[in-house]
Every structure is written in C-alpha cells, then in structure tokens.
Design a protein around this motif. Structure first.
Motif, PDB file in Angstrom:
ATOM      1  N   GLY A  43      26.934  26.531 -40.676  1.00  0.00           N
ATOM      2  CA  GLY A  43      26.384  27.388 -39.616  1.00  0.00           C
ATOM      3  C   GLY A  43      27.277  27.382 -38.396  1.00  0.00           C
ATOM      4  N   ASN A  44      27.712  26.183 -38.004  1.00  0.00           N
ATOM      5  CA  ASN A  44      28.573  26.069 -36.838  1.00  0.00           C
ATOM      6  C   ASN A  44      29.933  26.703 -37.078  1.00  0.00           C
ATOM      7  OD1 ASN A  44      26.592  24.790 -35.545  1.00  0.00           O
ATOM      8  ND2 ASN A  44      27.492  22.731 -35.641  1.00  0.00           N
ATOM      9  N   GLU A  69      24.353  11.535 -37.760  1.00  0.00           N
ATOM     10  CA  GLU A  69      24.339  12.473 -38.881  1.00  0.00           C
ATOM     11  C   GLU A  69      25.595  12.299 -39.722  1.00  0.00           C
ATOM     12  OE1 GLU A  69      23.978  16.171 -36.773  1.00  0.00           O
ATOM     13  OE2 GLU A  69      21.879  16.421 -37.313  1.00  0.00           O
ATOM     14  N   PRO A 127      20.973  19.905 -45.838  1.00  0.00           N
ATOM     15  CA  PRO A 127      20.850  20.278 -44.420  1.00  0.00           C
ATOM     16  C   PRO A 127      22.136  20.060 -43.627  1.00  0.00           C
ATOM     17  CG  PRO A 127      19.342  18.459 -44.999  1.00  0.00           C
ATOM     18  CD  PRO A 127      20.015  18.864 -46.236  1.00  0.00           C
ATOM     19  N   TYR A 128      22.912  19.032 -44.000  1.00  0.00           N
ATOM     20  CA  TYR A 128      24.179  18.792 -43.300  1.00  0.00           C
ATOM     21  C   TYR A 128      25.150  19.935 -43.551  1.00  0.00           C
ATOM     22  CZ  TYR A 128      22.332  14.077 -42.730  1.00  0.00           C
ATOM     23  OH  TYR A 128      21.551  13.019 -42.419  1.00  0.00           O
ATOM     24  N   LYS A 173      24.425  22.859 -44.265  1.00  0.00           N
ATOM     25  CA  LYS A 173      23.932  24.032 -43.566  1.00  0.00           C
ATOM     26  C   LYS A 173      24.416  24.012 -42.109  1.00  0.00           C
ATOM     27  CE  LYS A 173      19.650  26.625 -43.518  1.00  0.00           C
ATOM     28  NZ  LYS A 173      18.213  26.517 -43.590  1.00  0.00           N
ATOM     29  N   LYS A 174      24.306  22.848 -41.543  1.00  0.00           N
ATOM     30  CA  LYS A 174      24.693  22.718 -40.144  1.00  0.00           C
ATOM     31  C   LYS A 174      26.206  22.925 -39.970  1.00  0.00           C
ATOM     32  CE  LYS A 174      24.062  19.941 -36.073  1.00  0.00           C
ATOM     33  NZ  LYS A 174      23.616  18.689 -35.479  1.00  0.00           N
ATOM     34  N   TYR A 203      25.977  11.395 -43.552  1.00  0.00           N
ATOM     35  CA  TYR A 203      26.702  12.368 -44.381  1.00  0.00           C
ATOM     36  C   TYR A 203      27.806  11.679 -45.185  1.00  0.00           C
ATOM     37  CZ  TYR A 203      30.023  16.202 -45.298  1.00  0.00           C
ATOM     38  OH  TYR A 203      30.883  17.071 -45.884  1.00  0.00           O
ATOM     39  N   LYS A 261      31.288  18.694 -36.359  1.00  0.00           N
ATOM     40  CA  LYS A 261      30.076  19.514 -36.227  1.00  0.00           C
ATOM     41  C   LYS A 261      28.792  18.690 -36.178  1.00  0.00           C
ATOM     42  CE  LYS A 261      32.329  23.455 -36.748  1.00  0.00           C
ATOM     43  NZ  LYS A 261      33.105  23.723 -37.958  1.00  0.00           N
ATOM     44  N   LEU A 262      28.859  17.475 -36.709  1.00  0.00           N
ATOM     45  CA  LEU A 262      27.628  16.664 -36.795  1.00  0.00           C
ATOM     46  C   LEU A 262      27.609  15.619 -35.677  1.00  0.00           C
ATOM     47  CD1 LEU A 262      27.681  15.988 -40.654  1.00  0.00           C
ATOM     48  CD2 LEU A 262      26.230  17.624 -39.461  1.00  0.00           C
TER      49      LEU A 262
END
Lengths: 168, 187
Positions: free
Chosen positions: A164-165, A110, A157-158, A160-161, A114, A105-106
């Motif tokens: 979210g995905n 990122e 934030p990671y 979250k990403k 992470y 996802k990142l």
C-alpha cells in the motif's frame, strides 16, 4: 396380526429377497477411484495456488535496491544457502531489496515480527525447493502445511501495508 | 462390525484407502441397495442412485455429526439422492415414456424378486402402489423403524405432515384389506 407387525414382517421378507447385484460393486468402485483421483488433484492444485500467492505476495512490494545483505543474511545466513537451492546472487540481492523496503514501511515492532515470520516461511520454502529451484510442496508434512497457511495468513497484513505504501 | 467401528474406516476411505472402501461397501451395500429399491423400481436407476449415494458418502463425510447414528445420516443421504433423481427424471424423460417404463419394470421386479417368496404379498404389493410420498414414510417407519419425528427430520418436512401421510398410508393399506377396525387385520 396388527398391520404394523404385518408391514414390518413383509418389508423384511421383501428386503431379504432383494439382493444387491454383485456387478454393482465394480461401478461403485470405479466412481470411488475417480473421486479419490480428483480429490488428490484438487488438493495439489490448492497447494500450487498457495505457493503462487506467497510468491506473488513476496514480489509485490516494489524493490528498493540495497547495497548490503544484512537483512537477507539474517534470514538465510548467507547467499550460499539459496544458491544450493537453485538461487542466484541476483535473487539474493532482490530479496535483500524487498526486506529493506519492508523495513522502511513498517514500524520497528512490525518489522521484527515480519522478519521472524519470513524466516519461518523461508525455512519451509527451502525445505521443499530442490537443487534446481523446483518446488515440491508434497514434501511438507501435514503439520508443516498448517504452519505454512498460518504464517502466510499472519504475513498478509504486512504485505498489504508494504504494498500500500509503495503504491501511494 | 457395528456402525461405530465403521466410522474410522469410512474416514480412511474418504482419504483414498481402497481397502477401507471395500470394507465400508461390504458393511453397507445391502442396506443402501434395498432402501433405494423400495423407493425406486427401475433397476438401472436403482444402481445409478446407489452409486450416487456412495459418492455422496465420501464427499459429505466432513458434514457427518458423530453424535448421531451413522445409519441415520446414511438414510438421509439415500432419501435425498432418490428425491434428487426424481426431480431430474421429471425434467429428463417425458411423462408418457416414464410411465410406460415404470409399469413394465414394476412387473419384472415383482416377478423376480418377490413372488419367489412363499409369503402372502398382497400387503407389500399395496405398499408398492402407494404414492412415493406415502411410501417413503412407510419404508422409514416400518423397515427402518424410525420415529415419526426422525422421519420428519430426514425428509425435512414438518412432523404434522409426516403424521398425516403416515395416517393416510395406513388408511390406504387397510382399505385394501377390509380392516374390521383398530389394528386388527382379517385376511
């Protein structure tokens, strides 16, 4: 005598005759001890909540099963590291799954950040987790507690990403 | 020990060091007690307020600005606690009962604490009979020696209001003493 001077003099004399009763010390001390107890309780609860949030955040990304343990090994070395702290092979597999999910996802940069942050966080986590997998937040020094908060803030934030995905 | 030296101990006390608490209490309790006792006359109430002041001292220490004198901060806490108590007292107790209790306590207190002294206490008795709003200005000005601007800051009211209350308080006190003008006071 001027009224200013007279007032000062009278108030000073009156004050001298008003002594704080010795028994008041006991009341104030009781309240103080209660305050300290409450405060300690509160800060312990805060730490527990924080640990809970981190645990939840790690588990939020939906797991993608992975057959190899390359990523988990990067963090822990090998599965025996978490086994010494009450973890199991299944846990290790799950962690690998989470990391694989994150990788998907990142972006590359990122993910690199992470992994680095997760590694730091896990080192702290291992430090406070005993053989039976029970956490003892109080083992962290003040400095480490600050690090913990900083790392989780940076990781947020990671998560979250990733999360979210995963949902979309 | 001066107030600057007291600060590290106060910080220690807020972190739970009981010996630091003892030290801070010892260094401040007379000041706290006397200031409250100038503003409130009922003994159990004075003790409750003193207790609250200390609790506030621990819990608000993080708001203390170390550039300002410690006593200034402390006296601000005391005044706010007294005012807080007054607000609560109004809600809690019927006016009639409160007045009756106050009158009785006032005489008890005067007998015990003040009349033992050999001084002429007419002026102090007058101060005690001033309304709270005037009295708090007199106590901060003449017992703690604060400038009117500082009093305004502590009470969180305009300087003009402090000036007029100060003026009114002195006028009341002078009236009772048949002042002959200026600051001169004839017994």
């Amino acid at each position: 005598m001027s009224i200013d001077k007279e007032l000062r003099e009278e108030l000073r004399q009156a004050a001298d005759s008003m002594d704080c009763p010795p028994e008041l010390y006991g009341h104030v001390r009781q309240t103080y001890l209660h305050y300290v107890k409450e405060k300690r309780g509160r800060s312990r609860m805060k730490k527990r909540m924080l640990a809970g949030i981190v645990a939840a955040a790690i588990l939020i990304p939906s797991a993608v099963f992975a057959s190899s343990y390359n990523l988990a090994d990067e963090i822990f070395g090998s599965s025996s590291t978490i086994e010494q702290h009450g973890g199991t092979q299944e846990d290790y597999q799950e962690i690998e799954g989470l990391l694989q999910a994150a990788k998907g996802k990142l972006t590359e940069d990122e993910f690199k950040a992470y992994m680095e942050l997760t590694k730091q966080l896990m080192q702290l986590k291992l430090k406070i987790t005993d053989d039976n997998g029970v956490s003892h937040e109080e083992k962290l020094t003040d400095e480490e507690q600050k690090q913990w908060v900083q790392i989780t803030a940076k990781l947020a934030p990671y998560f979250k990403k990733i999360d979210g995905n995963a949902r979309s | 020990m001066n107030d600057k030296e007291l600060l590290p101990w106060l910080e220690q006390a807020t972190l739970g060091d009981e010996s630091a608490f003892q030290l801070v209490y010892k260094a401040t309790h007379q000041d706290v007690y006397r200031t409250v006792a100038f503003l409130v006359y009922n003994k159990p109430d004075i003790e409750d307020i003193v207790n609250e002041v200390y609790l506030r001292m621990w819990s608000s220490f993080h708001t203390y600005d170390s550039h300002r004198p410690f006593r200034y901060w402390l006296h601000g806490i005391i005044v706010r606690q007294v005012q807080d108590w007054k607000r609560k007292a109004w809600r809690r107790i019927r006016l009639f009962e409160r007045n009756r209790q106050m009158t009785r306590e006032q005489f008890d207190w005067t007998d015990k604490a003040v009349l033992h002294s050999e001084m002429q206490h007419d002026l102090f008795d007058r101060v005690r009979q001033l309304s709270y709003k005037l009295r708090v200005v007199v106590i901060l000005r003449y017992y703690h020696d604060y400038a009117l601007e500082e009093i305004a800051d502590i009470l969180q009211i305009p300087v003009g209001t402090v000036k007029s209350r100060h003026h009114l308080a002195l006028k009341e006190l002078r009236k009772q003493f048949q002042m002959t003008g200026g600051d001169v006071y004839v017994n």
